[in-house]
Scaffold this motif. Structure first.
Motif, PDB file in Angstrom:
ATOM      1  N   GLN A  85      39.894  45.452  35.165  1.00 36.20           N
ATOM      2  CA  GLN A  85      41.372  46.073  36.168  1.00 36.20           C
ATOM      3  C   GLN A  85      41.769  45.095  36.605  1.00 36.20           C
ATOM      4  O   GLN A  85      43.103  45.417  37.264  1.00 36.20           O
ATOM      5  N   TYR A  86      41.372  43.717  37.213  1.00 37.01           N
ATOM      6  CA  TYR A  86      42.454  42.669  37.590  1.00 37.01           C
ATOM      7  C   TYR A  86      43.338  42.499  36.647  1.00 37.01           C
ATOM      8  O   TYR A  86      44.548  42.215  36.463  1.00 37.01           O
ATOM      9  N   LEU A  87      42.429  42.674  34.566  1.00 39.53           N
ATOM     10  CA  LEU A  87      43.883  41.884  33.555  1.00 39.53           C
ATOM     11  C   LEU A  87      44.605  43.485  33.708  1.00 39.53           C
ATOM     12  O   LEU A  87      46.124  42.752  33.523  1.00 39.53           O
ATOM     13  N   ILE A  88      44.422  44.238  34.164  1.00 37.49           N
ATOM     14  CA  ILE A  88      45.380  45.057  33.583  1.00 37.49           C
ATOM     15  C   ILE A  88      46.184  45.376  34.933  1.00 37.49           C
ATOM     16  O   ILE A  88      47.332  45.478  35.148  1.00 37.49           O
ATOM     17  N   GLY A  89      45.822  44.876  35.805  1.00 36.81           N
ATOM     18  CA  GLY A  89      46.983  44.927  37.469  1.00 36.81           C
ATOM     19  C   GLY A  89      47.880  43.556  36.622  1.00 36.81           C
ATOM     20  O   GLY A  89      49.222  43.807  37.296  1.00 36.81           O
ATOM     21  N   TYR A  90      47.507  42.779  36.907  1.00 36.16           N
ATOM     22  CA  TYR A  90      48.541  41.877  36.206  1.00 36.16           C
ATOM     23  C   TYR A  90      49.358  42.283  35.391  1.00 36.16           C
ATOM     24  O   TYR A  90      50.294  41.962  35.198  1.00 36.16           O
ATOM     25  N   PHE A  91      49.055  42.663  34.519  1.00 39.41           N
ATOM     26  CA  PHE A  91      49.924  43.174  33.142  1.00 39.41           C
ATOM     27  C   PHE A  91      50.130  44.120  33.164  1.00 39.41           C
ATOM     28  O   PHE A  91      51.982  44.103  33.234  1.00 39.41           O
ATOM     29  N   LEU A  92      50.412  44.721  34.474  1.00 38.04           N
ATOM     30  CA  LEU A  92      50.919  46.425  35.085  1.00 38.04           C
ATOM     31  C   LEU A  92      52.021  45.635  35.779  1.00 38.04           C
ATOM     32  O   LEU A  92      53.113  46.033  35.985  1.00 38.04           O
ATOM     33  N   THR A  93      51.335  44.239  36.563  1.00 40.18           N
ATOM     34  CA  THR A  93      52.414  44.055  37.929  1.00 40.18           C
ATOM     35  C   THR A  93      54.058  43.269  36.839  1.00 40.18           C
ATOM     36  O   THR A  93      55.298  43.453  36.769  1.00 40.18           O
ATOM     37  N   ALA A  94      53.843  42.404  35.529  1.00 42.15           N
ATOM     38  CA  ALA A  94      54.526  42.509  34.666  1.00 42.15           C
ATOM     39  C   ALA A  94      55.171  43.010  33.259  1.00 42.15           C
ATOM     40  O   ALA A  94      56.816  43.238  33.871  1.00 42.15           O
ATOM     41  N   VAL A  95      54.674  44.266  33.584  1.00 39.11           N
ATOM     42  CA  VAL A  95      55.406  45.623  33.276  1.00 39.11           C
ATOM     43  C   VAL A  95      56.579  46.277  34.376  1.00 39.11           C
ATOM     44  O   VAL A  95      57.585  46.091  34.075  1.00 39.11           O
ATOM     45  N   LEU A  96      56.189  45.854  35.177  1.00 41.25           N
ATOM     46  CA  LEU A  96      56.858  46.361  36.545  1.00 41.25           C
ATOM     47  C   LEU A  96      58.255  45.240  36.335  1.00 41.25           C
ATOM     48  O   LEU A  96      59.760  46.569  36.177  1.00 41.25           O
ATOM     49  N   VAL A  97      57.383  43.948  36.781  1.00 46.07           N
ATOM     50  CA  VAL A  97      59.053  42.703  36.333  1.00 46.07           C
ATOM     51  C   VAL A  97      59.946  43.061  35.345  1.00 46.07           C
ATOM     52  O   VAL A  97      60.951  43.480  35.983  1.00 46.07           O
ATOM     53  N   VAL A  98      59.132  43.257  34.244  1.00 44.42           N
ATOM     54  CA  VAL A  98      60.009  43.861  33.760  1.00 44.42           C
ATOM     55  C   VAL A  98      61.056  44.793  32.599  1.00 44.42           C
ATOM     56  O   VAL A  98      62.604  45.096  33.364  1.00 44.42           O
ATOM     57  N   TRP A  99      60.719  46.087  33.887  1.00 42.39           N
ATOM     58  CA  TRP A  99      60.741  46.932  33.667  1.00 42.39           C
ATOM     59  C   TRP A  99      62.043  47.365  34.284  1.00 42.39           C
ATOM     60  O   TRP A  99      63.099  48.038  34.352  1.00 42.39           O
ATOM     61  N   SER A 100      61.620  46.859  35.981  1.00 40.29           N
ATOM     62  CA  SER A 100      62.818  46.639  36.618  1.00 40.29           C
ATOM     63  C   SER A 100      63.855  45.683  36.727  1.00 40.29           C
ATOM     64  O   SER A 100      65.453  46.714  37.533  1.00 40.29           O
ATOM     65  N   LEU A 101      64.047  45.038  35.658  1.00 37.82           N
ATOM     66  CA  LEU A 101      64.765  43.377  35.191  1.00 37.82           C
ATOM     67  C   LEU A 101      65.824  44.747  34.414  1.00 37.82           C
ATOM     68  O   LEU A 101      67.250  44.149  34.453  1.00 37.82           O
ATOM     69  N   LEU A 114      52.181  42.079  43.293  1.00 38.29           N
ATOM     70  CA  LEU A 114      51.039  40.866  42.518  1.00 38.29           C
ATOM     71  C   LEU A 114      50.049  40.608  44.020  1.00 38.29           C
ATOM     72  O   LEU A 114      49.567  39.689  43.529  1.00 38.29           O
ATOM     73  N   VAL A 115      51.172  40.401  45.021  1.00 33.36           N
ATOM     74  CA  VAL A 115      50.183  40.169  45.785  1.00 33.36           C
ATOM     75  C   VAL A 115      49.194  41.203  46.473  1.00 33.36           C
ATOM     76  O   VAL A 115      47.355  40.380  46.269  1.00 33.36           O
ATOM     77  N   LEU A 116      49.021  41.511  45.923  1.00 33.70           N
ATOM     78  CA  LEU A 116      47.826  43.350  46.312  1.00 33.70           C
ATOM     79  C   LEU A 116      46.648  42.715  45.234  1.00 33.70           C
ATOM     80  O   LEU A 116      45.105  42.349  45.471  1.00 33.70           O
ATOM     81  N   VAL A 117      46.701  42.598  44.258  1.00 35.46           N
ATOM     82  CA  VAL A 117      46.468  42.092  43.246  1.00 35.46           C
ATOM     83  C   VAL A 117      44.690  40.585  43.067  1.00 35.46           C
ATOM     84  O   VAL A 117      44.603  40.905  43.114  1.00 35.46           O
ATOM     85  N   VAL A 118      46.094  39.891  43.545  1.00 34.18           N
ATOM     86  CA  VAL A 118      46.516  38.408  43.665  1.00 34.18           C
ATOM     87  C   VAL A 118      44.754  38.864  44.938  1.00 34.18           C
ATOM     88  O   VAL A 118      43.597  37.545  44.956  1.00 34.18           O
ATOM     89  N   LEU A 119      45.194  39.251  45.812  1.00 33.00           N
ATOM     90  CA  LEU A 119      43.752  38.999  47.006  1.00 33.00           C
ATOM     91  C   LEU A 119      42.792  39.765  46.509  1.00 33.00           C
ATOM     92  O   LEU A 119      41.791  39.156  47.240  1.00 33.00           O
ATOM     93  N   LEU A 120      43.071  41.020  45.954  1.00 32.92           N
ATOM     94  CA  LEU A 120      41.918  42.116  45.410  1.00 32.92           C
ATOM     95  C   LEU A 120      40.914  41.236  44.493  1.00 32.92           C
ATOM     96  O   LEU A 120      39.732  40.881  44.379  1.00 32.92           O
ATOM     97  N   HIS A 121      41.757  40.111  43.083  1.00 29.63           N
ATOM     98  CA  HIS A 121      41.134  38.950  42.518  1.00 29.63           C
ATOM     99  C   HIS A 121      40.078  38.405  43.285  1.00 29.63           C
ATOM    100  O   HIS A 121      39.037  37.923  42.850  1.00 29.63           O
TER     101      HIS A 121
END
Length: 193
Positions: free
Chosen positions: A4-20, A35-42
């Motif tokens: 779930q954390y790996l996917i969370g980091y991946f989805l954060t990257a998707v969010l950044v790229v799609w936003s750009l 990203l802060v939430l994923v890092v905090l939970l992880h």
């Protein structure tokens, strides 16, 4: 590392790229928050032992959030879509946005439960611990509204909405936290984390 954390980091990257790519700079702010939430939970997994099912629910929220803010629907984005026209202008209930807020804060309350159980005194009683969890989840919902407010101040055009939207979001956050109550049970020794 839990998947779930790996996917969370991946989805954060998707969010950044799609936003750009879509030039939706409002969602760059939300990408930082995710990203802060994923890092905090992880980083606190070994302390609070978040359950796998709740972490999958968190991953589902990230996906709902990405689609809500970046998937074009009609003249807006999915977050603006009225799913069931219960109440019209200026409230526009029930929108995808309100459903995601309620879902998110159900998940937030479930994530906060092991934290509250870890730091609170057991003699406070189950009802008190549940109340503190709902209150904490609703408080985090307030922080989310502050992030949305910052987005309106820093990005020329956002999909955040006005005062009515903020108030409805806060109500949806509370309803979501309340929906978690039946699942807030004291851990059983045999209950797998």
């Amino acid at each position: 590392m839990k998947p779930q954390y790996l996917i969370g980091y991946f989805l954060t990257a998707v969010l950044v790229v799609w936003s750009l790519v879509s030039q939706n700079y409002e969602f760059m702010i939300y990408a930082a928050a995710v990203l802060v939430l994923v890092v905090l939970l992880h980083s606190t997994q070994k302390i609070y032992h978040f359950k796998s099912g709740v972490l999958w629910a968190f991953v589902a929220w990230i996906i709902m959030h990405i689609l809500g803010g970046l998937l074009p629907v009609g003249n807006g984005v999915l977050y603006s879509k009225v799913l069931i026209p219960i109440i019209g202008e200026p409230y526009e209930i029930l929108k995808y946005d309100q459903v995601v807020h309620a879902y998110c804060y159900t998940v937030v309350a479930l994530l906060l439960w092991p934290v509250v159980m870890h730091v609170a005194k057991p003699e406070n009683g189950h009802k008190t611990l549940v109340f503190l969890t709902v209150l904490a989840a609703t408080g985090i919902g307030g922080l989310n509204e502050i992030v949305e407010f910052i987005a309106t101040l820093t990005v020329p055009e956002t999909n955040v909405g006005g005062y009515e939207n903020t108030a409805i979001d806060i109500v949806a956050n509370l309803l979501g936290a309340l929906l978690a109550i039946p699942f807030l049970k004291r851990p059983n020794k045999a209950d797998p984390m």
